[in-house]
Enzyme design. Structure first.
Site, PDB file in Angstrom:
ATOM      1  N   ASP A 165       4.624  -2.135   3.825  1.00 42.74           N
ATOM      2  CA  ASP A 165       3.827  -3.602   3.285  1.00 42.74           C
ATOM      3  C   ASP A 165       2.625  -3.746   3.919  1.00 42.74           C
ATOM      4  OD1 ASP A 165       3.711  -5.857   1.842  1.00 42.74           O
ATOM      5  OD2 ASP A 165       4.834  -7.015   3.067  1.00 42.74           O
TER       6      ASP A 165
ATOM      7  N   GLY B  59      16.688  -2.677   7.166  1.00 40.92           N
ATOM      8  CA  GLY B  59      16.617  -2.298   6.013  1.00 40.92           C
ATOM      9  C   GLY B  59      16.960  -0.484   5.155  1.00 40.92           C
TER      10      GLY B  59
ATOM     11  N   VAL C 272      10.637  -7.179  -3.668  1.00 36.54           N
ATOM     12  CA  VAL C 272      11.565  -6.369  -4.252  1.00 36.54           C
ATOM     13  C   VAL C 272      12.928  -6.887  -3.558  1.00 36.54           C
ATOM     14  CG1 VAL C 272      10.214  -4.395  -6.061  1.00 36.54           C
ATOM     15  CG2 VAL C 272      10.605  -4.727  -4.032  1.00 36.54           C
TER      16      VAL C 272
HETATM   17  P1  IMP Z   1       4.817  -5.248   7.103  1.00 37.73           P
HETATM   18  O1  IMP Z   1       5.699  -4.822   8.172  1.00 37.73           O
HETATM   19  O2  IMP Z   1       4.702  -5.845   6.161  1.00 37.73           O
HETATM   20  O3  IMP Z   1       5.001  -3.779   6.284  1.00 37.73           O
HETATM   21  O4  IMP Z   1       6.729  -5.438   6.094  1.00 37.73           O
HETATM   22  C1  IMP Z   1       7.497  -4.221   6.501  1.00 37.73           C
HETATM   23  C2  IMP Z   1       9.262  -5.397   6.679  1.00 37.73           C
HETATM   24  O5  IMP Z   1       8.461  -6.099   5.682  1.00 37.73           O
HETATM   25  C3  IMP Z   1       9.796  -3.693   5.819  1.00 37.73           C
HETATM   26  O6  IMP Z   1      11.104  -3.076   6.954  1.00 37.73           O
HETATM   27  C4  IMP Z   1      10.916  -5.053   5.261  1.00 37.73           C
HETATM   28  O7  IMP Z   1      12.224  -5.376   5.880  1.00 37.73           O
HETATM   29  C5  IMP Z   1       9.871  -6.423   4.754  1.00 37.73           C
HETATM   30  N1  IMP Z   1       9.660  -6.039   3.376  1.00 37.73           N
HETATM   31  C6  IMP Z   1       8.463  -6.059   2.762  1.00 37.73           C
HETATM   32  N2  IMP Z   1       8.645  -6.060   1.405  1.00 37.73           N
HETATM   33  C7  IMP Z   1       9.288  -6.301   1.239  1.00 37.73           C
HETATM   34  C8  IMP Z   1      10.308  -6.469  -0.434  1.00 37.73           C
HETATM   35  O8  IMP Z   1       9.155  -6.698  -1.045  1.00 37.73           O
HETATM   36  N3  IMP Z   1      11.042  -6.680  -0.231  1.00 37.73           N
HETATM   37  C9  IMP Z   1      12.425  -7.157   1.234  1.00 37.73           C
HETATM   38  N4  IMP Z   1      11.500  -6.989   2.176  1.00 37.73           N
HETATM   39  C10 IMP Z   1      10.394  -6.338   2.511  1.00 37.73           C
END
Ligand code: IMP
Ligand code: MG
Length: 189
Positions: free
Chosen positions: A110, A51, A160
């Site tokens: 996230d 991403g 998103v």
């Molecule tokens: P975390 O480990 O929950 O903080 O997630 C981080 C990863 O989840 C990011 O690098 C994204 O690849 C994916 N991610 C989290 N939220 C979204 C979103 O709203 N859209 C697309 N990918 C997301």
């Protein structure tokens, strides 16, 4: 032209952050980074794949100072929109980062599990400094406490896509950040 290929633009419910807003904010982040690292000769940006590739590309080109790039691949959600909490390194850095000024560049934070894991993993390699830059931040979703030095935009708790972010590997190429129509997710439930 007639085509059987799906129109991904027809899947958009609304645009959350426009292309112009993104470009303006990335240039502001670059200016802030240049000021903060003004006394440092060395700067290494680490792109978190997949991403982070779009924000890394724009941020790198907005920086006028010298900097090196490296890439790390970590496990994502697959075709789901919720984090499992488990993080896996799929591609590791090419070079050691001992003694380097490292700046992680992410698309979104996230739950925080991914960056929390990455921060600890990279700190164990003894960089001179380690900071995090994320384009997007969903503060309401935080489960792991991780400090982020550079944040592009705080956004509400919505899934998103665009500007590097995918749903089921599609939509990364949108030049803006968008929310998809609910029916696009319907096959998951
Ligand atoms: P975390 O480990 O929950 O903080 O997630 C981080 C990863 O989840 C990011 O690098 C994204 O690849 C994916 N991610 C989290 N939220 C979204 C979103 O709203 N859209 C697309 N990918 C997301
Ligand atoms: Mg993803």
């Amino acid at each position: 032209m007639e085509t059987n290929i799906r129109d991904i633009y027809a899947d958009i419910d609304r645009i959350l952050i426009s292309e112009e807003e993104l470009q303006t904010r990335v240039r502001e982040l670059a200016a802030q980074i240049e000021a903060d690292y003004a006394d440092e000769e060395d700067l290494l940006l680490i792109c978190v794949l997949k991403g982070g590739f779009v924000v890394l590309s724009d941020l790198s080109r907005a920086l006028k100072r010298p900097h090196a790039l490296d890439f790390m691949g970590v496990s994502s959600y697959g075709a789901s929109t919720a984090s499992s909490g488990a993080v896996q390194i799929l591609l590791d850095l090419r070079e050691p980062i001992e003694g380097r000024n490292v700046l992680i560049v992410e698309d979104i934070i996230d739950s925080g599990h991914t960056l929390n894991y990455l921060r600890h993993n990279l700190l164990a390699r003894n960089p001179a400094s380690l900071r995090i830059c994320t384009l997007l931040n969903k503060p309401s979703r935080r489960e792991a406490d991780v400090y982020v030095e550079y944040i592009g935009f705080d956004i509400p708790d919505e899934f998103v896509v665009g500007y590097g972010l995918d749903f089921a590997e599609i939509y990364r190429n949108f030049p803006f950040i968008a929310v998809l129509k609910p029916e696009v997710f319907a096959h998951l439930t």
